[in-house]
Design a protein around this motif. Structure first.
Motif, PDB file in Angstrom:
ATOM      1  N   MET A 198       0.826  -1.200   0.000  1.00 37.78           N
ATOM      2  CA  MET A 198       0.000   0.000   0.000  1.00 37.78           C
ATOM      3  C   MET A 198       0.866   1.258   0.000  1.00 37.78           C
ATOM      4  SD  MET A 198      -3.050  -0.944   2.660  1.00 37.78           S
ATOM      5  CE  MET A 198      -4.044  -2.429   2.465  1.00 37.78           C
ATOM      6  N   THR A 199       1.951   1.208   0.761  1.00 37.10           N
ATOM      7  CA  THR A 199       2.866   2.341   0.802  1.00 37.10           C
ATOM      8  C   THR A 199       3.502   2.574  -0.562  1.00 37.10           C
ATOM      9  OG1 THR A 199       3.351   1.905   3.128  1.00 37.10           O
ATOM     10  CG2 THR A 199       4.906   3.292   1.926  1.00 37.10           C
ATOM     11  N   TRP A 202       0.946   4.164  -2.749  1.00 40.85           N
ATOM     12  CA  TRP A 202       0.718   5.548  -2.357  1.00 40.85           C
ATOM     13  C   TRP A 202       1.854   6.450  -2.820  1.00 40.85           C
ATOM     14  CZ3 TRP A 202      -2.924   8.726  -0.672  1.00 40.85           C
ATOM     15  CH2 TRP A 202      -2.529   9.957  -0.162  1.00 40.85           C
ATOM     16  N   ASP A 206       0.815   9.453  -5.201  1.00 35.62           N
ATOM     17  CA  ASP A 206       0.613  10.747  -4.557  1.00 35.62           C
ATOM     18  C   ASP A 206       1.117  11.896  -5.413  1.00 35.62           C
ATOM     19  OD1 ASP A 206      -0.028  12.605  -2.558  1.00 35.62           O
ATOM     20  OD2 ASP A 206       1.987  12.512  -1.748  1.00 35.62           O
ATOM     21  N   LEU A 361       2.904   6.694   4.210  1.00 34.80           N
ATOM     22  CA  LEU A 361       1.508   7.037   4.001  1.00 34.80           C
ATOM     23  C   LEU A 361       1.233   8.348   4.733  1.00 34.80           C
ATOM     24  CD1 LEU A 361      -0.260   3.602   4.340  1.00 34.80           C
ATOM     25  CD2 LEU A 361      -0.168   4.990   2.293  1.00 34.80           C
TER      26      LEU A 361
END
Length: 363
Positions: A198-199, A202, A206, A361
């Motif tokens: 997930m990191t 992201w 981002d 995150l």
């Protein structure tokens, strides 16, 4: 077949984090489809706050405290919104009404020109085909008239919905700007402590999405403004309406510029014919499009979005067909998200042992 399917599941969904991410994405999609209209003001507030977060951070870098920076950016947003609602939109709407009133005359001129084609090219087009084409155009104009009548009958409902948006969205934007990091930390608190994939997603998303959305908003404003000034100086009718269309056309890469060229050329032709004014306007329009594609886009986006042109076109067609305007606006960010997820998705033979560098995150 069952064995093959089991191996495929084991390869791509054996990782717990991958399964959780899949469920989160699926849940978000369900929420958008089922509650998208109800939560539209919230989504709009998040999008606008995301657009303006860069301005808040820039002011914070200039040693301006967070809350005053948020207030300054929010006031600039309110000023821009008021100018758009009370200057740009009334002018564009009035010109759209005038254009609609002129359509019967324009259609009569088009029919006169088309009726000459069977005489000059009898083997290519017939008078019957011309009549069918004009009848089809008349039918479409009739449908447009019915839509305008329906829109006017529902104007009270539309006005109430607009007022709700004008009140709720700015309030949500302010609080998302002011407390966005706290809200993000609260959401992240529900995720597992180990979130390597997930990191990674992201981190990849981002900066790219932030740069793309802000760049696209700036591109719309610049292209629309330059087009309006140019068209106004050249004296074409419906300059504000055409400039608005040209500005919004940048939302659709490759396709938008081609689509908006037709109304620009038609209005210029019916105003001036094959004259020097028509040529000058089309030349100016071509220069604006060339500068946008070869100067402005590289400056605004650089390497923010690294997608193949075919992927971009497919994303525009797919998401635009699903969600209309917002689908077109977010087609490239959504395609970038899919690409980031596919790049980060763990396989059974891969073992992720450490977090990516500088990967965090929202805190």
């Amino acid at each position: 077949m069952r064995k093959i399917f089991s191996k495929w599941i084991e390869r791509y969904f054996s990782d717990e984090e991958a399964l959780l991410l899949f469920l989160l994405l699926a849940g978000a999609l369900v929420v958008i489809i089922t509650l998208g209209q109800t939560l539209a003001p919230v989504f709009a507030g998040i999008i606008l706050a995301f657009l303006m977060q860069g301005g808040v951070e820039r002011l914070y870098d200039w040693k301006i405290p967070h809350t005053p920076a948020v207030i300054l950016v929010f006031l600039a947003f309110i000023g821009f919104l008021m100018a758009f609602l009370f200057i740009v939109m009334p002018l564009a709407w009035q010109q759209a009404v005038n254009l609609f009133n002129e359509l019967p005359r324009i259609m009569a001129e088009v029919q006169t020109v088309l009726l000459l084609l069977p005489e000059k090219f009898p083997g290519v087009i017939s008078a019957e085909q011309v009549r069918d084409l004009t009848n089809l155009a008349g039918s479409e104009l009739s449908k447009m008239s019915q839509w305008l009548v329906t829109f006017s009958l529902n104007s009270i409902t539309n006005i109430i919905a607009l007022l709700i948006y004008l009140v709720l969205v700015p309030i949500l934007v302010f609080f998302f700007l002011k407390d966005g990091k706290s809200i993000a930390r609260w959401w992240v608190g529900f995720l597992p402590e180990k979130r390597v994939m997930m990191t990674q997603v992201w981190v990849e998303m981002d900066q790219q999405i932030a740069n793309y959305i802000r760049g696209k908003a700036i591109e719309i404003v610049i292209v629309g403004s330059v087009t309006y000034v140019t068209f106004l100086l050249l004296g074409i009718n419906y300059a504000a309406l055409l400039a608005l269309l040209v500005g919004l056309s940048v939302l659709i890469p490759y396709i938008g510029a081609a689509l908006v060229t037709l109304p620009v050329a038609l209005i210029a032709f019916f105003q001036w014919g094959w004259s020097g004014d028509f040529m000058y306007l089309m030349l100016a329009y071509a220069i604006i499009q060339a500068l946008d594609g070869n100067v402005l886009v590289p400056l605004l986006f650089s390497e923010a979005v690294n997608l193949h042109p075919v992927s971009i076109i497919v994303a525009v067609l797919l998401f635009g067909g699903l969600w209309g305007f917002w689908g077109l606006f977010f087609a490239i960010p959504l395609a970038t998200l899919l690409k980031a997820v596919m790049n980060a998705w763990p396989r059974a033979h891969q073992v992720i042992t450490e977090e990516p560098p500088n990967a965090e995150l929202p805190q």
